[in-house]
Design a protein around this motif. Structure first.
Motif, PDB file in Angstrom:
ATOM      1  N   LEU A   1      33.849  22.890-127.908  1.00 46.51           N
ATOM      2  CA  LEU A   1      34.696  22.024-127.322  1.00 46.51           C
ATOM      3  C   LEU A   1      34.992  21.969-125.614  1.00 46.51           C
ATOM      4  CD1 LEU A   1      35.757  19.869-129.022  1.00 46.51           C
ATOM      5  CD2 LEU A   1      37.563  21.087-129.767  1.00 46.51           C
ATOM      6  N   HIS A   2      35.441  21.054-125.700  1.00 42.61           N
ATOM      7  CA  HIS A   2      36.075  20.579-124.609  1.00 42.61           C
ATOM      8  C   HIS A   2      36.958  19.680-124.204  1.00 42.61           C
ATOM      9  CE1 HIS A   2      35.929  19.777-119.876  1.00 42.61           C
ATOM     10  NE2 HIS A   2      35.839  18.754-120.131  1.00 42.61           N
ATOM     11  N   GLN A   3      38.129  19.739-124.049  1.00 45.60           N
ATOM     12  CA  GLN A   3      38.974  19.054-123.579  1.00 45.60           C
ATOM     13  C   GLN A   3      38.924  18.160-122.393  1.00 45.60           C
ATOM     14  OE1 GLN A   3      42.894  20.366-124.511  1.00 45.60           O
ATOM     15  NE2 GLN A   3      44.147  19.151-122.817  1.00 45.60           N
ATOM     16  N   ILE A   4      38.396  16.512-122.646  1.00 46.94           N
ATOM     17  CA  ILE A   4      38.148  16.412-121.380  1.00 46.94           C
ATOM     18  C   ILE A   4      39.662  15.374-120.392  1.00 46.94           C
ATOM     19  CG2 ILE A   4      36.892  13.725-120.502  1.00 46.94           C
ATOM     20  CD1 ILE A   4      35.775  13.705-122.848  1.00 46.94           C
ATOM     21  N   THR A   5      40.435  15.333-121.088  1.00 45.77           N
ATOM     22  CA  THR A   5      41.797  14.860-120.839  1.00 45.77           C
ATOM     23  C   THR A   5      42.803  16.244-120.911  1.00 45.77           C
ATOM     24  OG1 THR A   5      42.712  14.445-123.000  1.00 45.77           O
ATOM     25  CG2 THR A   5      41.803  12.555-121.855  1.00 45.77           C
ATOM     26  N   THR A   6      44.090  15.354-119.845  1.00 46.14           N
ATOM     27  CA  THR A   6      44.816  16.512-119.241  1.00 46.14           C
ATOM     28  C   THR A   6      46.398  16.271-119.663  1.00 46.14           C
ATOM     29  OG1 THR A   6      43.230  17.764-117.155  1.00 46.14           O
ATOM     30  CG2 THR A   6      46.249  17.717-117.617  1.00 46.14           C
ATOM     31  N   ASP A   7      47.138  16.072-120.512  1.00 45.94           N
ATOM     32  CA  ASP A   7      48.044  15.587-120.236  1.00 45.94           C
ATOM     33  C   ASP A   7      49.226  15.381-119.644  1.00 45.94           C
ATOM     34  OD1 ASP A   7      47.593  16.200-123.468  1.00 45.94           O
ATOM     35  OD2 ASP A   7      49.040  17.997-124.159  1.00 45.94           O
ATOM     36  N   HIS A   8      49.583  13.980-119.285  1.00 41.42           N
ATOM     37  CA  HIS A   8      50.524  13.435-118.246  1.00 41.42           C
ATOM     38  C   HIS A   8      51.701  13.713-119.546  1.00 41.42           C
ATOM     39  CE1 HIS A   8      47.576  10.391-116.518  1.00 41.42           C
ATOM     40  NE2 HIS A   8      47.192  12.128-115.814  1.00 41.42           N
ATOM     41  N   THR A   9      52.211  15.291-119.353  1.00 32.35           N
ATOM     42  CA  THR A   9      54.220  15.445-119.881  1.00 32.35           C
ATOM     43  C   THR A   9      54.216  16.460-118.997  1.00 32.35           C
ATOM     44  OG1 THR A   9      52.893  17.407-120.636  1.00 32.35           O
ATOM     45  CG2 THR A   9      53.236  15.118-121.882  1.00 32.35           C
ATOM     46  N   VAL A  10      56.292  16.582-119.334  1.00 29.57           N
ATOM     47  CA  VAL A  10      56.717  17.138-118.392  1.00 29.57           C
ATOM     48  C   VAL A  10      56.029  18.633-118.091  1.00 29.57           C
ATOM     49  CG1 VAL A  10      59.384  18.427-117.986  1.00 29.57           C
ATOM     50  CG2 VAL A  10      58.754  15.594-118.491  1.00 29.57           C
ATOM     51  N   ALA A  11      55.506  19.327-119.993  1.00 27.62           N
ATOM     52  CA  ALA A  11      55.717  20.583-119.798  1.00 27.62           C
ATOM     53  C   ALA A  11      53.920  20.930-118.714  1.00 27.62           C
ATOM     54  CB  ALA A  11      54.911  20.850-121.098  1.00 27.62           C
ATOM     55  N   GLU A  12      53.589  19.939-119.008  1.00 25.66           N
ATOM     56  CA  GLU A  12      52.004  20.339-118.150  1.00 25.66           C
ATOM     57  C   GLU A  12      52.176  20.551-116.790  1.00 25.66           C
ATOM     58  OE1 GLU A  12      48.581  21.206-117.985  1.00 25.66           O
ATOM     59  OE2 GLU A  12      49.676  21.206-119.632  1.00 25.66           O
ATOM     60  N   LEU A  13      53.044  18.968-116.305  1.00 28.88           N
ATOM     61  CA  LEU A  13      54.011  19.280-114.698  1.00 28.88           C
ATOM     62  C   LEU A  13      54.150  21.013-115.065  1.00 28.88           C
ATOM     63  CD1 LEU A  13      54.093  17.314-112.112  1.00 28.88           C
ATOM     64  CD2 LEU A  13      56.159  17.405-113.169  1.00 28.88           C
TER      65      LEU A  13
END
Length: 255
Positions: free
Chosen positions: A140-152
């Motif tokens: 299972l590959h997560q293609i996207t990366t969340d655009h969130t403050v936490a991810e930043l």
């Protein structure tokens, strides 16, 4: 094209487009309205099919209207001109049709090539924290990366708080063209999942993988994902769009 959000039991859509089957399910959970939206469109000229899941910002009618607006506009444009073009068209349509600043949405767009182009890539573009996953039967590959403050914060090696996972840094209304998330992956057999955070955040990647790996049809898998998210304590609107990709002789069979 279709859009679909429901307050309780979902309406399942299963269009068959060039051998690809897609089905969606959605629940309102503890919100007062369901501000999620789904759209699918196949372009008559390119033969490409665009799949969109959108999550309206806030628990109000303007959020729901924004999600429906961007989902429809993104699907229409992405099928013709690509995933990034879908995001830009969604922004343009939202600013024109729903000018109220509080009307906003995040979304993810996936574009699959025409059935006669088996080696063409699957394009994905997104803003915010809707996600796209690909299950190839093994990984299972997560293609996207969340655009969130936490991810930043995480990318900068800084500690984040749980609340930061729910604060998005891009949206359909505010995103700059150079900030649109984009990825391309092989158009393999398997399953493609587009989901709002009401599905993937309560479940986690291990649970999502286990459900996608089941041999059930796309409508059943979409319902199972949404039900499991709510049983796991999810309180947000939960929407899953599952696309079963056909076997394409001569095509790529990687993840």
């Amino acid at each position: 094209m279709f859009t679909g959000t429901t307050a309780s039991m979902p309406r399942i859509q299963t269009p068959r487009l060039g051998g690809t089957t897609g089905a969606s399910a959605s629940r309102r959970a503890s919100r007062s309205i369901n501000a999620d939206a789904v759209a699918i469109e196949t372009d008559a000229v390119t033969g490409a099919t665009a799949y969109v899941v959108a999550d309206g910002v806030g628990d109000h009618l303007l959020g729901a209207r924004a999600a429906r607006t961007v989902a429809a506009a993104a699907a229409r444009s992405a099928a013709a001109d690509g995933a990034r073009a879908g995001i830009l068209a969604a922004q343009e349509e939202l600013l024109r049709e729903v000018p109220e600043p509080s009307a906003d949405s995040v979304l993810v767009v996936a574009v699959l090539p025409a059935a006669d182009q088996p080696d063409g890539p699957c394009e994905v573009a997104w803003v915010g924290d809707c996600r796209a996953y690909r299950w190839n039967g093994r990984v299972l590959h997560q293609i996207t990366t969340d655009h969130t403050v936490a991810e930043l914060y995480r990318t900068r090696g800084l500690a984040s708080t749980p609340r930061m996972d729910h604060l998005v840094t891009t949206s359909a209304r505010t995103v700059r063209p150079d900030a649109i998330g984009y990825a391309a992956t092989g158009s393999s057999t398997g399953r493609l999942l587009l989901s709002t955070d009401g599905v993937h955040k309560p479940l986690g990647i291990a649970a999502v993988k286990a459900i996608l790996a089941q041999g059930d049809a796309a409508p059943t898998i979409a319902n199972t994902l949404v039900d499991a998210a709510l049983l796991a304590g999810g309180r947000d609107n939960a929407t899953a769009l599952v696309v079963d990709l056909p076997f394409r002789p001569g095509g790529t069979h990687g993840g």
